[in-house]
Design a protein around this motif. Sequence first.
Motif, short mmCIF file in Angstrom:
data_model
loop_
_atom_site.label_atom_id
_atom_site.label_comp_id
_atom_site.label_asym_id
_atom_site.label_seq_id
_atom_site.Cartn_x
_atom_site.Cartn_y
_atom_site.Cartn_z
N LEU A 1 0.80 -0.87 -0.05
CA LEU A 1 -0.38 0.00 -0.35
C LEU A 1 0.84 1.60 0.31
O LEU A 1 0.07 2.50 -0.66
CB LEU A 1 -0.81 -0.53 1.00
CG LEU A 1 -2.09 -1.33 1.59
CD1 LEU A 1 -2.97 -0.82 2.26
CD2 LEU A 1 -2.68 -1.47 -0.14
N ARG A 2 2.13 1.25 0.12
CA ARG A 2 2.97 2.14 0.56
C ARG A 2 3.70 2.55 -1.27
O ARG A 2 4.29 3.76 -0.87
CB ARG A 2 4.26 2.04 1.10
CG ARG A 2 3.95 1.79 2.65
CD ARG A 2 5.35 1.41 4.13
NE ARG A 2 5.76 0.12 2.63
CZ ARG A 2 6.83 -0.74 3.16
NH1 ARG A 2 7.43 -0.02 4.24
NH2 ARG A 2 7.25 -1.70 2.47
N ALA A 3 3.18 1.73 -1.88
CA ALA A 3 3.72 1.56 -3.38
C ALA A 3 2.31 1.60 -3.75
O ALA A 3 2.59 -0.34 -4.89
CB ALA A 3 5.18 1.25 -3.80
N TRP B 1 -10.10 -0.21 4.77
CA TRP B 1 -10.83 -1.24 5.80
C TRP B 1 -9.60 -2.18 6.40
O TRP B 1 -9.69 -3.61 6.45
CB TRP B 1 -11.48 -1.54 5.08
CG TRP B 1 -13.21 -2.21 6.02
CD1 TRP B 1 -13.87 -3.53 6.40
CD2 TRP B 1 -13.73 -1.09 6.57
NE1 TRP B 1 -14.52 -3.11 7.42
CE2 TRP B 1 -14.69 -2.15 6.90
CE3 TRP B 1 -13.40 0.39 7.10
CZ2 TRP B 1 -15.73 -1.35 8.55
CZ3 TRP B 1 -15.01 1.36 7.95
CH2 TRP B 1 -15.94 0.21 8.34
N TYR B 2 -9.36 -1.87 7.81
CA TYR B 2 -8.46 -2.55 8.32
C TYR B 2 -7.42 -3.37 7.78
O TYR B 2 -6.84 -4.06 8.19
CB TYR B 2 -9.57 -3.72 8.76
CG TYR B 2 -10.65 -3.22 9.96
CD1 TYR B 2 -9.76 -2.74 11.06
CD2 TYR B 2 -11.58 -3.12 10.01
CE1 TYR B 2 -11.07 -3.00 12.89
CE2 TYR B 2 -12.71 -2.07 10.75
CZ TYR B 2 -12.19 -2.73 12.28
OH TYR B 2 -12.87 -2.20 12.74
N ALA B 3 -6.63 -2.48 6.96
CA ALA B 3 -5.37 -2.37 6.43
C ALA B 3 -3.99 -2.50 6.56
O ALA B 3 -2.99 -2.45 6.27
CB ALA B 3 -5.81 -2.51 4.60
N ILE B 4 -4.50 -1.40 7.50
CA ILE B 4 -2.93 -0.94 8.37
C ILE B 4 -2.81 -1.44 9.83
O ILE B 4 -2.68 -0.61 10.67
CB ILE B 4 -2.97 0.81 8.36
CG1 ILE B 4 -4.82 1.07 9.66
CG2 ILE B 4 -3.43 1.45 7.34
CD1 ILE B 4 -4.83 2.74 9.63
N ILE B 5 -3.50 -2.26 10.05
CA ILE B 5 -3.88 -3.01 11.79
C ILE B 5 -1.74 -3.25 11.05
O ILE B 5 -1.29 -3.21 12.93
CB ILE B 5 -4.70 -3.62 11.56
CG1 ILE B 5 -4.39 -5.17 10.66
CG2 ILE B 5 -5.67 -3.50 12.09
CD1 ILE B 5 -5.37 -6.16 10.99
N ALA C 1 4.85 5.71 10.53
CA ALA C 1 5.56 5.66 9.41
C ALA C 1 4.98 5.43 7.81
O ALA C 1 5.19 5.70 6.84
CB ALA C 1 6.93 5.69 9.46
N ASP C 2 5.06 4.21 8.38
CA ASP C 2 4.06 3.22 6.96
C ASP C 2 2.48 4.12 6.65
O ASP C 2 1.71 4.13 5.27
CB ASP C 2 3.98 1.95 7.61
CG ASP C 2 4.85 1.11 7.76
OD1 ASP C 2 6.26 1.85 6.16
OD2 ASP C 2 5.34 0.04 8.33
N VAL C 3 1.75 4.42 7.78
CA VAL C 3 0.73 5.22 8.06
C VAL C 3 0.52 6.67 7.03
O VAL C 3 0.07 6.63 6.21
CB VAL C 3 -0.26 5.18 8.72
CG1 VAL C 3 -1.83 5.66 9.04
CG2 VAL C 3 -0.95 3.41 9.55
N VAL C 4 1.49 6.78 7.19
CA VAL C 4 2.01 8.17 6.72
C VAL C 4 2.30 8.18 5.57
O VAL C 4 1.83 8.70 3.91
CB VAL C 4 2.91 9.04 7.33
CG1 VAL C 4 3.35 10.27 6.27
CG2 VAL C 4 2.82 9.66 9.04
N ALA C 5 3.08 7.11 5.04
CA ALA C 5 3.50 7.07 3.70
C ALA C 5 2.19 6.19 2.69
O ALA C 5 1.82 6.78 1.72
CB ALA C 5 4.30 5.60 3.31
N ILE C 6 1.51 5.57 3.70
CA ILE C 6 0.21 5.18 3.04
C ILE C 6 -0.79 6.28 2.92
O ILE C 6 -1.17 5.92 1.22
CB ILE C 6 -0.69 3.59 3.78
CG1 ILE C 6 0.39 2.46 4.21
CG2 ILE C 6 -2.02 3.46 3.12
CD1 ILE C 6 -0.19 1.72 5.03
N VAL C 7 -1.21 6.96 3.26
CA VAL C 7 -1.90 8.14 3.40
C VAL C 7 -1.46 9.11 2.17
O VAL C 7 -2.51 10.01 1.18
CB VAL C 7 -1.72 9.54 4.72
CG1 VAL C 7 -2.51 10.65 4.18
CG2 VAL C 7 -2.66 8.58 5.93
N ASP C 8 -0.07 9.15 1.84
CA ASP C 8 0.35 9.53 0.95
C ASP C 8 0.05 9.60 -0.22
O ASP C 8 -0.13 10.38 -0.96
CB ASP C 8 2.36 10.11 1.05
CG ASP C 8 2.83 11.10 1.83
OD1 ASP C 8 1.05 12.32 2.12
OD2 ASP C 8 3.94 11.07 2.76
#
Length: 213
Positions: free
Chosen positions: A101-103, A117-121, A126-133
């Motif tokens: 999800l980061r790429a 949906w429950y994919a950032i658990i 740092a990974d969540v920030v990258a996923i949001v971006d």
Amino acid sequence: MSEDRIDQTRRLYATVAHTYAEVLPDTRYEAPLELGMVDHFIAQLPDSELPVLDAGCGTGRMLHYLSTRGVSPVVGIDLSPEMIAHARTGHPGVALETGDLRALPYPDASIRAVLCWYAIIHSDTADVVAIVDEVGRVLMPGGTVLFGFQAGTGERVVEEAYGHDVTLHGVLHETPEIAHWLNEAGFDVTAIADRGPVGFERNSQGFVLARRR
């Protein structure tokens, strides 16, 4: 997510994929609040022929829910090849890919909405920030995203996850943090919800809906 954590997560879902698909075939364990948030997300979809992405689609249970609500076209991606294999069996006409999800393997502004949906658990800050971006990159202007996650601070550990001899390591996040990262990435947050644990749950649940500026 470190390479060790990625490998650990892939091994976890390689082991439990079949059981996961049997135990969680649909949204039977979602509370009315959760389904209300997803329905609100659907109601906010921009008018476009671009696809809606189920980011972290697992075995495809939310793909089914989106389809029953008339959402089309849909696409999906998940880190686990075994989970994607189950999703492909149940959704042969949907474009599904294995990936991080980061790429995301989609061009800029090529997606009209993202359900995460429950994919950032398993993802740290740092990974969540990258996923949001990355979600912001692939979304069209005005596109929407809904995050659902286990809420709180710290980590949770589940031994013998889904009845198998594997350990699930989860990361908890708080709704104000997710909302802050979305705002920093160029989103306007339109809805936030929290609820306490019910039944066998150990943790609260959080939901944040936002629209890309």
